[in-house]
Design a protein around this motif. Sequence first.
Motif, PDB file in Angstrom:
ATOM      1  N   THR A 115      26.288   0.619  -9.674  1.00 17.15           N
ATOM      2  CA  THR A 115      27.623  -0.238  -9.970  1.00 17.15           C
ATOM      3  C   THR A 115      27.742  -1.269  -8.852  1.00 17.15           C
ATOM      4  OG1 THR A 115      29.066   1.468  -9.203  1.00 17.15           O
ATOM      5  CG2 THR A 115      28.276   1.546 -11.469  1.00 17.15           C
ATOM      6  N   SER A 116      27.068  -1.264  -7.694  1.00 15.22           N
ATOM      7  CA  SER A 116      27.262  -2.113  -6.791  1.00 15.22           C
ATOM      8  C   SER A 116      27.286  -3.450  -6.755  1.00 15.22           C
ATOM      9  CB  SER A 116      26.298  -1.815  -5.562  1.00 15.22           C
ATOM     10  OG  SER A 116      26.498  -2.565  -4.415  1.00 15.22           O
ATOM     11  N   THR A 117      28.416  -4.085  -6.906  1.00 23.04           N
ATOM     12  CA  THR A 117      28.599  -5.621  -6.802  1.00 23.04           C
ATOM     13  C   THR A 117      27.959  -6.530  -5.817  1.00 23.04           C
ATOM     14  OG1 THR A 117      30.756  -5.598  -5.848  1.00 23.04           O
ATOM     15  CG2 THR A 117      30.553  -5.271  -8.237  1.00 23.04           C
ATOM     16  N   SER A 118      27.818  -5.707  -4.632  1.00 25.03           N
ATOM     17  CA  SER A 118      27.350  -6.319  -3.333  1.00 25.03           C
ATOM     18  C   SER A 118      25.675  -6.387  -3.606  1.00 25.03           C
ATOM     19  CB  SER A 118      27.699  -5.774  -2.181  1.00 25.03           C
ATOM     20  OG  SER A 118      27.183  -4.298  -2.087  1.00 25.03           O
ATOM     21  N   ALA A 119      25.063  -5.654  -4.271  1.00 23.27           N
ATOM     22  CA  ALA A 119      23.532  -5.673  -4.571  1.00 23.27           C
ATOM     23  C   ALA A 119      23.203  -6.600  -5.656  1.00 23.27           C
ATOM     24  CB  ALA A 119      23.261  -4.348  -4.922  1.00 23.27           C
ATOM     25  N   ARG A 120      24.222  -7.285  -6.494  1.00 22.16           N
ATOM     26  CA  ARG A 120      23.813  -8.243  -7.621  1.00 22.16           C
ATOM     27  C   ARG A 120      22.927  -9.595  -6.904  1.00 22.16           C
ATOM     28  NH1 ARG A 120      25.942 -12.366 -10.433  1.00 22.16           N
ATOM     29  NH2 ARG A 120      25.235 -12.387 -12.766  1.00 22.16           N
ATOM     30  N   ILE A 121      21.932  -9.929  -7.504  1.00 20.55           N
ATOM     31  CA  ILE A 121      21.332 -11.123  -7.191  1.00 20.55           C
ATOM     32  C   ILE A 121      21.733 -12.266  -8.370  1.00 20.55           C
ATOM     33  CG2 ILE A 121      19.340 -12.356  -6.405  1.00 20.55           C
ATOM     34  CD1 ILE A 121      18.325  -9.651  -5.148  1.00 20.55           C
ATOM     35  N   ALA A 122      22.383 -13.271  -8.056  1.00 24.23           N
ATOM     36  CA  ALA A 122      22.776 -14.066  -9.103  1.00 24.23           C
ATOM     37  C   ALA A 122      21.608 -14.778  -9.606  1.00 24.23           C
ATOM     38  CB  ALA A 122      23.949 -15.045  -8.549  1.00 24.23           C
ATOM     39  N   ASN A 123      21.407 -14.830 -10.983  1.00 25.50           N
ATOM     40  CA  ASN A 123      20.305 -15.589 -11.571  1.00 25.50           C
ATOM     41  C   ASN A 123      19.006 -15.081 -11.660  1.00 25.50           C
ATOM     42  OD1 ASN A 123      22.243 -17.608 -12.505  1.00 25.50           O
ATOM     43  ND2 ASN A 123      22.155 -18.432 -10.948  1.00 25.50           N
ATOM     44  N   GLY A 148       0.729  -1.280   0.093  1.00 27.49           N
ATOM     45  CA  GLY A 148       0.090  -0.059   0.202  1.00 27.49           C
ATOM     46  C   GLY A 148       0.895   1.317  -0.007  1.00 27.49           C
ATOM     47  N   SER A 149       2.052   1.208  -0.239  1.00 30.04           N
ATOM     48  CA  SER A 149       2.904   2.294  -0.034  1.00 30.04           C
ATOM     49  C   SER A 149       3.920   2.353  -1.188  1.00 30.04           C
ATOM     50  CB  SER A 149       3.863   2.182   1.280  1.00 30.04           C
ATOM     51  OG  SER A 149       3.098   2.149   2.404  1.00 30.04           O
ATOM     52  N   ILE A 150       3.516   1.949  -2.227  1.00 28.51           N
ATOM     53  CA  ILE A 150       4.255   2.131  -3.590  1.00 28.51           C
ATOM     54  C   ILE A 150       4.872   3.633  -3.752  1.00 28.51           C
ATOM     55  CG2 ILE A 150       4.312   1.661  -6.183  1.00 28.51           C
ATOM     56  CD1 ILE A 150       4.291  -0.809  -4.446  1.00 28.51           C
ATOM     57  N   GLU A 151       3.844   4.577  -3.706  1.00 28.74           N
ATOM     58  CA  GLU A 151       4.314   6.090  -4.073  1.00 28.74           C
ATOM     59  C   GLU A 151       5.372   6.532  -2.829  1.00 28.74           C
ATOM     60  OE1 GLU A 151       1.126   8.225  -5.315  1.00 28.74           O
ATOM     61  OE2 GLU A 151      -0.048   6.598  -5.851  1.00 28.74           O
ATOM     62  N   ASP A 152       5.431   5.938  -1.525  1.00 30.46           N
ATOM     63  CA  ASP A 152       6.024   6.526  -0.684  1.00 30.46           C
ATOM     64  C   ASP A 152       7.785   5.986  -0.394  1.00 30.46           C
ATOM     65  OD1 ASP A 152       7.202   7.546   1.813  1.00 30.46           O
ATOM     66  OD2 ASP A 152       5.364   6.925   2.904  1.00 30.46           O
ATOM     67  N   LYS A 153       8.525   6.644  -1.147  1.00 37.20           N
ATOM     68  CA  LYS A 153       9.884   6.197  -1.037  1.00 37.20           C
ATOM     69  C   LYS A 153      10.555   5.917   0.122  1.00 37.20           C
ATOM     70  CE  LYS A 153      12.971   7.488  -4.165  1.00 37.20           C
ATOM     71  NZ  LYS A 153      13.911   8.150  -5.152  1.00 37.20           N
ATOM     72  N   SER A 154      10.074   6.662   1.271  1.00 38.93           N
ATOM     73  CA  SER A 154      10.552   6.369   2.623  1.00 38.93           C
ATOM     74  C   SER A 154      10.254   5.035   3.123  1.00 38.93           C
ATOM     75  CB  SER A 154      10.050   7.434   3.534  1.00 38.93           C
ATOM     76  OG  SER A 154       8.772   7.181   4.091  1.00 38.93           O
ATOM     77  N   GLN A 155       9.518   4.281   2.685  1.00 35.74           N
ATOM     78  CA  GLN A 155       8.778   3.031   3.090  1.00 35.74           C
ATOM     79  C   GLN A 155       9.464   1.811   2.121  1.00 35.74           C
ATOM     80  OE1 GLN A 155       6.398   2.541   5.428  1.00 35.74           O
ATOM     81  NE2 GLN A 155       6.934   4.708   5.592  1.00 35.74           N
ATOM     82  N   TYR A 156      10.600   2.198   1.451  1.00 42.50           N
ATOM     83  CA  TYR A 156      11.389   1.139   0.693  1.00 42.50           C
ATOM     84  C   TYR A 156      12.548   0.583   1.491  1.00 42.50           C
ATOM     85  CZ  TYR A 156       8.749   2.062  -3.666  1.00 42.50           C
ATOM     86  OH  TYR A 156       7.830   1.933  -4.630  1.00 42.50           O
ATOM     87  N   SER A 157      12.723  -0.670   1.246  1.00 48.66           N
ATOM     88  CA  SER A 157      14.145  -1.074   1.775  1.00 48.66           C
ATOM     89  C   SER A 157      14.661  -1.900   0.642  1.00 48.66           C
ATOM     90  CB  SER A 157      13.985  -1.971   2.897  1.00 48.66           C
ATOM     91  OG  SER A 157      12.981  -3.012   2.809  1.00 48.66           O
ATOM     92  N   TYR A 158      16.194  -1.934   0.851  1.00 53.65           N
ATOM     93  CA  TYR A 158      16.923  -2.404  -0.362  1.00 53.65           C
ATOM     94  C   TYR A 158      17.780  -3.685   0.013  1.00 53.65           C
ATOM     95  CZ  TYR A 158      15.222   2.136  -1.601  1.00 53.65           C
ATOM     96  OH  TYR A 158      14.563   3.099  -1.900  1.00 53.65           O
ATOM     97  N   TYR A 159      17.891  -4.640  -0.699  1.00 49.02           N
ATOM     98  CA  TYR A 159      18.688  -5.735  -0.513  1.00 49.02           C
ATOM     99  C   TYR A 159      20.161  -5.563  -0.925  1.00 49.02           C
ATOM    100  CZ  TYR A 159      19.803 -10.689   0.305  1.00 49.02           C
ATOM    101  OH  TYR A 159      20.255 -12.033   0.807  1.00 49.02           O
ATOM    102  N   ASN A 160      20.969  -5.706   0.025  1.00 50.07           N
ATOM    103  CA  ASN A 160      22.596  -5.383  -0.190  1.00 50.07           C
ATOM    104  C   ASN A 160      23.445  -6.147   0.945  1.00 50.07           C
ATOM    105  OD1 ASN A 160      24.781  -4.547  -1.786  1.00 50.07           O
ATOM    106  ND2 ASN A 160      24.689  -2.408  -0.571  1.00 50.07           N
ATOM    107  N   ASN A 161      24.488  -6.511   0.400  1.00 48.95           N
ATOM    108  CA  ASN A 161      25.539  -7.457   1.462  1.00 48.95           C
ATOM    109  C   ASN A 161      24.750  -8.317   2.135  1.00 48.95           C
ATOM    110  OD1 ASN A 161      27.871  -5.910   0.824  1.00 48.95           O
ATOM    111  ND2 ASN A 161      26.998  -4.072   1.637  1.00 48.95           N
TER     112      ASN A 161
END
Length: 390
Positions: free
Chosen positions: A274-282, A250-263
């Motif tokens: 350009t982060s290699t640690s954010a890449r999800i193989a396959n 329900g919060s697609i338009e609210d960027k403050s509610q986003y989280s990101y997969y990294n490391n």
Amino acid sequence: MLAPFASIFSAFALLHCALASPTGPTPDKTINKRAVTPVLSAASQVATASDPYWNRDSCTSVRVQYREFWTCRDSAGSGGEFYSSTASWSDFNNGPLITNGQLYLYGDDHGEYFKNQADECGPTAGICGNNTRYAIWPDSPPLPVAGSNNAVKLYTWIKKSCLNQSTLAPLTQNPATSLYRSDYSPANQGTNKTLPPVTLVNENFWPANSIPYGDYGWAISPDGKTAYLYGQLSNGTANQGAALARVPIGSIEDKSQYSYYNNGGWSSTAPSITSTSARIANAGTMGQGTFYYSSFFSSYLWIGADSINLGSGFYVATAPAPEGPWTSPTLFYNGTNGNAGLGAYSQQAHPGLTSSNGGGNDIYLTFSKNDNDANGNVQTSHPLIHAIWK
């Protein structure tokens, strides 16, 4: 009638063009943590998805209530119109309603659907007149968010790609990404040809040189509470691959509610493009395709093309969670290439066309197929394939 350059241009440009504390939605706990390799039982072309008025390129679709909603790229109308994108409906009859070998796509908005803005050389299909073009093309289907009274918000992320028309090279390597919202109301679009109106939520939702989450694809968690968005890392670098973000549905338009997969974990800070640690193989091959959750396999699936190579081969990869681990994509079906232009490209899966909305042992597929007509002009069709898993 679609001129040869339009179909070829659209597809060829696609080919070019420390562990943080968890934040955001609670991770899925209902997923069976196992590797799955789908095995094909049978597959055949059952129809062609078409609109008699439009010659279209690269179509995606999603279930909206009791119909399927389609968005397509470059579209040439019988009346001489040419638009960067158009949209349509198709009907169901315990699956796609096929008549005389056709799945008919229909809609009464004979105009550009995701309109080019003034700074994108709108409203002329993005053609700027100086040998450049803004190609506002949807790469993935709209993401549906159910509201009250059976209303549905449909979100689409589209990169602001500016291209050289002669060389087909991108003029900006990592452009900004716009967020559009289509608003479906049963009272207004529930029983007729009327298409959901589109609002540009934010022209620079993902700024230039940031990961365009959602443009490469998305999946919704089994409980319907979380949207997972995939975006390509920087093209033309050794880091190329997919990265992942998540947000409450329900919060697609609210960027403050986003989280990101990294490391290996989730963070409220977005990684670099350009982060290699954010890449999800396959997680996809970087060719066009579709992500979705399959309750039949208790897994997330990606179905699409072999990297950025031309052809009509369909590959599948699976994962027990959106962040993986993903199995290596494997070929499971080959269509028939066309005899003109680029032949075949833009593979897509259509979970919404199945009677289970993607939850059963089958899936519908399409790709764009180029053939010469009697006058030597390139025509683009969309074979509809029904695949059944063992």
